[in-house]
Every structure is written in structure tokens, then in C-alpha cells.
Design a protein around this motif. Structure first.
Motif, PDB file in Angstrom:
ATOM      1  N   ASP A  77       0.820  -1.208   0.000  1.00  0.00           N
ATOM      2  CA  ASP A  77       0.000   0.000   0.000  1.00  0.00           C
ATOM      3  C   ASP A  77       0.857   1.263   0.000  1.00  0.00           C
ATOM      4  O   ASP A  77       0.472   2.272  -0.598  1.00  0.00           O
ATOM      5  CB  ASP A  77      -0.932   0.013   1.212  1.00  0.00           C
ATOM      6  N   VAL A  78       2.026   1.207   0.655  1.00  0.00           N
ATOM      7  CA  VAL A  78       2.939   2.350   0.621  1.00  0.00           C
ATOM      8  C   VAL A  78       3.363   2.626  -0.825  1.00  0.00           C
ATOM      9  O   VAL A  78       3.343   3.775  -1.297  1.00  0.00           O
ATOM     10  CB  VAL A  78       4.180   2.092   1.506  1.00  0.00           C
ATOM     11  N   LEU A  79       3.722   1.575  -1.552  1.00  0.00           N
ATOM     12  CA  LEU A  79       4.134   1.747  -2.945  1.00  0.00           C
ATOM     13  C   LEU A  79       2.950   2.178  -3.822  1.00  0.00           C
ATOM     14  O   LEU A  79       3.109   3.006  -4.723  1.00  0.00           O
ATOM     15  CB  LEU A  79       4.742   0.448  -3.472  1.00  0.00           C
ATOM     16  N   TYR A  80       1.776   1.639  -3.544  1.00  0.00           N
ATOM     17  CA  TYR A  80       0.596   2.017  -4.327  1.00  0.00           C
ATOM     18  C   TYR A  80       0.278   3.492  -4.139  1.00  0.00           C
ATOM     19  O   TYR A  80      -0.105   4.190  -5.100  1.00  0.00           O
ATOM     20  CB  TYR A  80      -0.599   1.154  -3.923  1.00  0.00           C
TER      21      TYR A  80
ATOM     22  N   GLN B 107      12.372   7.179  -6.236  1.00  0.00           N
ATOM     23  CA  GLN B 107      13.721   7.734  -6.273  1.00  0.00           C
ATOM     24  C   GLN B 107      14.585   7.052  -5.211  1.00  0.00           C
ATOM     25  O   GLN B 107      14.079   6.587  -4.192  1.00  0.00           O
ATOM     26  CB  GLN B 107      13.688   9.238  -5.998  1.00  0.00           C
ATOM     27  N   PRO B 108      15.895   7.006  -5.431  1.00  0.00           N
ATOM     28  CA  PRO B 108      16.784   6.431  -4.407  1.00  0.00           C
ATOM     29  C   PRO B 108      16.744   7.251  -3.119  1.00  0.00           C
ATOM     30  O   PRO B 108      16.282   8.394  -3.094  1.00  0.00           O
ATOM     31  CB  PRO B 108      18.170   6.503  -5.062  1.00  0.00           C
ATOM     32  N   SER B 109      17.246   6.654  -2.060  1.00  0.00           N
ATOM     33  CA  SER B 109      17.215   7.283  -0.743  1.00  0.00           C
ATOM     34  C   SER B 109      18.202   8.445  -0.639  1.00  0.00           C
ATOM     35  O   SER B 109      19.386   8.310  -0.949  1.00  0.00           O
ATOM     36  CB  SER B 109      17.559   6.237   0.319  1.00  0.00           C
ATOM     37  N   HIS B 110      17.708   9.576  -0.169  1.00  0.00           N
ATOM     38  CA  HIS B 110      18.559  10.743   0.063  1.00  0.00           C
ATOM     39  C   HIS B 110      19.644  10.399   1.086  1.00  0.00           C
ATOM     40  O   HIS B 110      20.820  10.766   0.915  1.00  0.00           O
ATOM     41  CB  HIS B 110      17.695  11.899   0.570  1.00  0.00           C
ATOM     42  N   ALA B 111      19.268   9.671   2.137  1.00  0.00           N
ATOM     43  CA  ALA B 111      20.225   9.339   3.204  1.00  0.00           C
ATOM     44  C   ALA B 111      21.360   8.465   2.685  1.00  0.00           C
ATOM     45  O   ALA B 111      22.531   8.666   3.045  1.00  0.00           O
ATOM     46  CB  ALA B 111      19.495   8.641   4.349  1.00  0.00           C
ATOM     47  N   VAL B 112      21.040   7.495   1.829  1.00  0.00           N
ATOM     48  CA  VAL B 112      22.083   6.599   1.303  1.00  0.00           C
ATOM     49  C   VAL B 112      23.000   7.359   0.347  1.00  0.00           C
ATOM     50  O   VAL B 112      24.228   7.185   0.383  1.00  0.00           O
ATOM     51  CB  VAL B 112      21.444   5.375   0.613  1.00  0.00           C
TER      52      VAL B 112
ATOM     53  N   PRO C 159      10.197   8.535   4.887  1.00  0.00           N
ATOM     54  CA  PRO C 159      10.639   7.485   5.810  1.00  0.00           C
ATOM     55  C   PRO C 159       9.883   6.176   5.635  1.00  0.00           C
ATOM     56  O   PRO C 159      10.384   5.113   6.017  1.00  0.00           O
ATOM     57  CB  PRO C 159      10.370   8.100   7.194  1.00  0.00           C
ATOM     58  N   ASN C 160       8.686   6.223   5.040  1.00  0.00           N
ATOM     59  CA  ASN C 160       7.905   5.003   4.864  1.00  0.00           C
ATOM     60  C   ASN C 160       8.552   4.023   3.895  1.00  0.00           C
ATOM     61  O   ASN C 160       8.187   2.846   3.858  1.00  0.00           O
ATOM     62  CB  ASN C 160       6.493   5.335   4.379  1.00  0.00           C
ATOM     63  N   MET C 161       9.519   4.508   3.095  1.00  0.00           N
ATOM     64  CA  MET C 161      10.220   3.627   2.169  1.00  0.00           C
ATOM     65  C   MET C 161      11.396   2.906   2.823  1.00  0.00           C
ATOM     66  O   MET C 161      11.908   1.936   2.270  1.00  0.00           O
ATOM     67  CB  MET C 161      10.710   4.428   0.954  1.00  0.00           C
TER      68      MET C 161
ATOM     69  N   ASP D  67      10.681  -4.785  -9.668  1.00  0.00           N
ATOM     70  CA  ASP D  67       9.407  -4.530 -10.336  1.00  0.00           C
ATOM     71  C   ASP D  67       8.427  -3.808  -9.410  1.00  0.00           C
ATOM     72  O   ASP D  67       7.628  -2.991  -9.850  1.00  0.00           O
ATOM     73  CB  ASP D  67       8.795  -5.837 -10.846  1.00  0.00           C
ATOM     74  N   GLU D  68       8.512  -4.098  -8.096  1.00  0.00           N
ATOM     75  CA  GLU D  68       7.626  -3.441  -7.139  1.00  0.00           C
ATOM     76  C   GLU D  68       7.949  -1.954  -7.005  1.00  0.00           C
ATOM     77  O   GLU D  68       7.059  -1.127  -6.783  1.00  0.00           O
ATOM     78  CB  GLU D  68       7.737  -4.121  -5.770  1.00  0.00           C
ATOM     79  N   LEU D  69       9.224  -1.602  -7.155  1.00  0.00           N
ATOM     80  CA  LEU D  69       9.635  -0.205  -7.046  1.00  0.00           C
ATOM     81  C   LEU D  69       9.384   0.572  -8.335  1.00  0.00           C
ATOM     82  O   LEU D  69       9.040   1.749  -8.299  1.00  0.00           O
ATOM     83  CB  LEU D  69      11.118  -0.117  -6.685  1.00  0.00           C
TER      84      LEU D  69
END
Length: 409
Positions: free
Chosen positions: A196-199, A207-212, A288-290, A330-332
Motif C-alpha cells: 500500500d505504501v508503494l501504491y 527515487q533512491p534514498s537521500h540518506a544513502v 521514511p515510509n520507504m 518490479d515493485e519499485l
């Protein structure tokens, strides 16, 4: 260490996530066959040997009454949390052991329906609870949630059935997750509503993580090792994928295909990598949910690399890790995985395992996914089908889980 302990159990796991969307603990499923006698004390000593101060706290979920009784009877004070299913307390043998374990100082967790909480006599034996919201309670919780900015105001909202300081499972929607963690201060969620977060983000590209990205740029500035750069980039499946797409682009004009993160890092040079990262930073994700979604994929990749013995071949180990890391792209990206992977000159072994479910990496990927559940029969079947040793599977799982880091407050 007693060799037979891990050979007589089927283990699985589920992460617990806190309000900061960080790993709070691990729920460790433990199942034994009726014919197998398990020394619970030996298992707890095995866990103690593998765990360090930075390892995540454990919630042990015995999947059989016999095993639960063994834990309750033999676990010493200071052992991991032990889950007790609410419906099992009608068994007087279990209830008696629960009372004795509580008196002994064991930390017990009651697991059950949030609308059928235990009576006071039983509740005082437990330090916490792992609760399920039935459909009517989930609806009531959402009705009690504050309206989103811009939404029309309603009359006074009812009280939420979500209790502060407790743990919840089976939370399938982003809205309910945010209500539990952000609005009602639940201690943690077992599992994550990744679908549901991805939906909810389907209308904007992931997008890739800002923190990483920022962490990798700092590592380059500090002139850390190539291994460190590779490890950090491997903390985000989308960043790893974007990097490999870029290194294989016509604009870069490299003569040979880049089929690994390490080769791409070597071929580009660190100054060029930092410039590329700087271009990614303004668009990077800060949601943060990602974070639980990414960390789950990284754990699967680590587990796959431990399950499949690459020997001394570091390149092969990296390839196995990459296979696990990219297995749910594929989910991302919202595209078929076969289409996504064909954009890269990857080993056919990766494509075969992730898309076709065949080849030498299929067993490791299938087992890594099965271990994310409490489905003991599926894990046993995979061991038989792929001739994997159960003790080695369990040992690989525990090593990976012990290496997960929890931020201590």
C-alpha cells in the motif's frame, strides 16, 4: 555449540518497525516437528553466542505448544521476549508455566485480537502485547484518525482502539500504519504495509534514498575503501540499479558492459561518481515510509548471499547479493522484472533466478523469501527439493539477523 539444535527446528523471521521507521526488533518464528525433541535452553544459548550488543532484540514466537512450554520452563531471566498466543492460555499447563515464568522475571508478550484483551489476572503476567485489529476495529481506528489537511471537518471523532505502547501486526494500509505509529504511539509494527505504501506513490517515479546517497558522498570525501563504497551503494536497490543503468549508458561510452557495482565504481572513478551522486541528490526520496521497504530487500540479499556458498569467489558472492537486491525491482519501478533486468548486461543466472525461478541461484532466492514467513512446510519443502541442510539454513538466517543493526536510544 550443539550442532543438533538448529537441525531440529524450522526458523523464520519478521522485522518489527518503530515510529522512526527503523528496525526495532525481530520476531523469530520457531517450529519443531512433533517427533523432534528440542532443547530450548541450548537454542537460547546458541542465540546468545551469535548475538552482539548491536544486534536487534528478539521476540521468540514458538509455533507449537510443546516448544512454547519448553521456553517458558527453561528460559533464564534475561532471555529474549517470548510470545504467548492468547488462545493457548486456556491450556492450564501453559497458563501455569506463564505464571511461573513471569515470577522468574521472563519478559512475555501476549498475542491476540485487540478487541479481546486478557483479564487483569492474565494481563499482569505480560510486559507487552502483539495485537491484531479485526476489520471493525481497523475501520474504527481510521474513523478516529485526524483529517488530512484540506479535508472537510467532521464532528468529534471517536476514541481510537489503538493502544499506545503496544505492538501491532497485520496492518495492511499506509493510513492505518501512520495512525498506529504517528498518532497513537504504538511501540512497533510487525511487518510493513509495503504494497500500500508503494501504491500510494504510484503517480510519481520512485527515487533512491537521500540518506544513502549522502552517506556515500561522505564516504567518498573521507576516502574510504572501495569495499565501503560498494557496501553503501548496496543499501539501496534503486540506487544500485540507477548506477548500473548509467554506467552502461551510451553517454558514458565504456567499451565493456558493467555487470556489477564494483566494476562500475572502478571504471567511473570516484570524482565522476560523486558528480553523478550530486545530480541524484535534489530528486532523492526522503519519505521514511520507504525505509522498511529498502531494508527488507537488503536483508533478503544478505540472506541469499549467506545461503549460497560462493567459496572464495568474491565476484560470485557479489553477483548473488545483486541477484537478491534486484529481485523485487518490479515493485519499485512498476514494470515487469524481466523488462527491467534486460536493460543491464547482468549474468543470465540473475535473470533465471528472479524471472524464471530456475538456475543455480533459484534455491537461495526462494529460501530467502520463504524465511520471511512462518510457513514451516514451505521451508521444509524447499530444503528437500534443493537438498539444502536445515541446520545450515538456520545458521545462515541467524548470522544475518544478528548482523542487523538497531539504533539504541
Amino acid at each position: 555449540m550443539v550442532q543438533s539444535v538448529l537441525g531440529s527446528l524450522i526458523l523464520g523471521y519478521r522485522p518489527l518497525w518503530n515510529r522512526a521507521r527503523k528496525l526495532a526488533a525481530i520476531q523469530l518464528y520457531a517450529h519443531n516437528d512433533a517427533s523432534a525433541v528440542v532443547d530450548a535452553g541450548h537454542l537460547l544459548r546458541t542465540l546468545q553466542e551469535l548475538w552482539s550488543a548491536s544486534s536487534p532484540p528478539l521476540l521468540i514466537s514458538a509455533q507449537t505448544r510443546q516448544l512454547l512450554c519448553d521456553f517458558l520452563e527453561h528460559a533464564p531471566r534475561g532471555s529474549p521476549w517470548i510470545e504467548v498466543r492468547g488462545e493457548w492460555l486456556s491450556d492450564s499447563a501453559i497458563f501455569t508455566r506463564v505464571q511461573a515464568a513471569h515470577q522468574r522475571g521472563l519478559r512475555l508478550v501476549w498475542r491476540g485480537d485487540a478487541t479481546q484483551l486478557p483479564e487483569a489476572e492474565i494481563a499482569r503476567c505480560f510486559d507487552n502485547s502483539l495485537l491484531t485489529l479485526p476489520p471493525e476495529a481497523a475501520v474504527a481506528a481510521l474513523q478516529a484518525a485526524p483529517a488530512r489537511p484540506g479535508a472537510p471537518a467532521h464532528a468529534a471523532r471517536p476514541a481510537s482502539p489503538v493502544l499506545a505502547g503496544q505492538m501491532y501486526e497485520g496492518i495492511a494500509s499506509r493510513a492505518l500504519m501512520e495512525h498506529c505509529l504517528d498518532q497513537n504511539n504504538a511501540l512497533a509494527l510487525a511487518g510493513w504495509p509495503a504494497e500500500d505504501v508503494l501504491y500510494s506513490m504510484r503517480h510519481s517515479p520512485q527515487q533512491p534514498s537521500h540518506a544513502v546517497i549522502f552517506k556515500l558522498m561522505k564516504a567518498i570525501d573521507a576516502e574510504e575503501s572501495l569495499e565501503s563504497f560498494e557496501a553503501i551503494m548496496g543499501e539501496d536497490p534503486l540506487l544500485a540499479y540507477r548506477f548500473m543503468v548509467y554506467t552502461n549508458s551510451a553517454a558514458l561510452g565504456l567499451r565493456t558492459g558493467i555487470d556489477s557495482l564494483r566494476r562500475g565504481l572502478v571504471m567511473m572513478g570516484f570524482a565522476s561518481i560523486k558528480r553523478w551522486l550530486s545530480d541524484q541528490l535534489p530528486h532523492a526520496s526522503t519519505d521514511p515510509n520507504m525505509q522498511p521497504v529498502r531494508e527488507t530487500m537488503v536483508t533478503r540479499a544478505n540472506l541469499m548471499a549467506h545461503l549460497l556458498d560462493a567459496g572464495i569467489e568474491n565476484d560470485l558472492r557479489r553477483e548473488i547479493y545483486l541477484c537478491g537486491l534486484l529481485s523485487r525491482l518490479d515493485e519499485l519501478l512498476g514494470e515487469p522484472l524481466g523488462t527491467v533486468l534486460r536493460r543491464l548486461p547482468l549474468s543470465e543466472r540473475i535473470y533465471d533466478a528472479t524471472v524464471l525461478g530456475t538456475g543455480p541461484y533459484a534455491s537461495g532466492l526462494q529460501m530467502a523469501c520463504a524465511l520471511e514467513t512462518d510457513d514451516a512446510s514451505a521451508i521444509r519443502q524447499l530444503c528437500e527439493t534443493h537438498e539444502m541442510d536445515l541446520e545450515e539454513v538456520n545458521r545462515a538466517l541467524l548470522r544475518v539477523l544478528a548482523d542487523l543493526v538497531v539504533e539504541r536510544r
